[in-house]
Motif scaffolding. Structure first.
Motif, PDB file in Angstrom:
ATOM      1  N   SER A  92      24.933 -12.495-137.814  1.00 24.84           N
ATOM      2  CA  SER A  92      26.037 -12.523-136.744  1.00 24.84           C
ATOM      3  C   SER A  92      27.065 -13.439-137.103  1.00 24.84           C
ATOM      4  N   GLU A  93      26.572 -14.646-137.460  1.00 22.30           N
ATOM      5  CA  GLU A  93      27.551 -15.734-137.763  1.00 22.30           C
ATOM      6  C   GLU A  93      28.526 -15.390-139.032  1.00 22.30           C
ATOM      7  N   LEU A  94      28.013 -14.479-140.066  1.00 27.43           N
ATOM      8  CA  LEU A  94      28.676 -14.140-141.151  1.00 27.43           C
ATOM      9  C   LEU A  94      29.710 -13.050-140.948  1.00 27.43           C
ATOM     10  N   ASN A  95      29.468 -12.420-139.597  1.00 30.02           N
ATOM     11  CA  ASN A  95      29.909 -11.088-139.354  1.00 30.02           C
ATOM     12  C   ASN A  95      29.521  -9.873-140.132  1.00 30.02           C
ATOM     13  N   ASP A  96      28.373  -9.848-140.699  1.00 27.59           N
ATOM     14  CA  ASP A  96      27.911  -8.843-141.443  1.00 27.59           C
ATOM     15  C   ASP A  96      26.580  -8.238-140.939  1.00 27.59           C
ATOM     16  N   ILE A  97      26.500  -7.608-139.803  1.00 24.31           N
ATOM     17  CA  ILE A  97      25.357  -7.315-139.323  1.00 24.31           C
ATOM     18  C   ILE A  97      24.920  -6.056-140.025  1.00 24.31           C
ATOM     19  N   ASP A  98      25.862  -5.098-140.000  1.00 26.05           N
ATOM     20  CA  ASP A  98      25.642  -3.789-140.671  1.00 26.05           C
ATOM     21  C   ASP A  98      24.979  -3.924-142.121  1.00 26.05           C
TER      22      ASP A  98
END
Length: 68
Positions: free
Chosen positions: A26-32
């Motif tokens: 989430s912090e890296l904006n890469d959940i997928d």
């Protein structure tokens, strides 16, 4: 954990590791991307330890998106 390493690893340990990975994703904006990597890992083999990890995450992970 998925390879059977660890001393008395519990389902709670697996879920905690998953939750931490999701927080980082989430912090890296890469959940997928992270979810995809986790799915690849848990589908990589059918060993007893991997079955344990899948069982611990049952209901926690969202459904695997269809393959492209």
């Amino acid at each position: 954990m998925s390879e059977g390493w660890g001393y008395e690893v519990t389902g709670t340990d697996v879920v905690e590791a998953y939750d931490l990975a999701m927080a980082a994703a989430s912090e890296l904006n890469d959940i997928d991307g992270v979810v995809d990597q986790i799915w690849k890992l848990i589908e990589s083999n059918n060993s007893g330890s991997m079955q344990f990890v899948r069982s611990a995450l049952h209901g926690r992970m969202r459904m695997r998106p269809p393959s492209n």
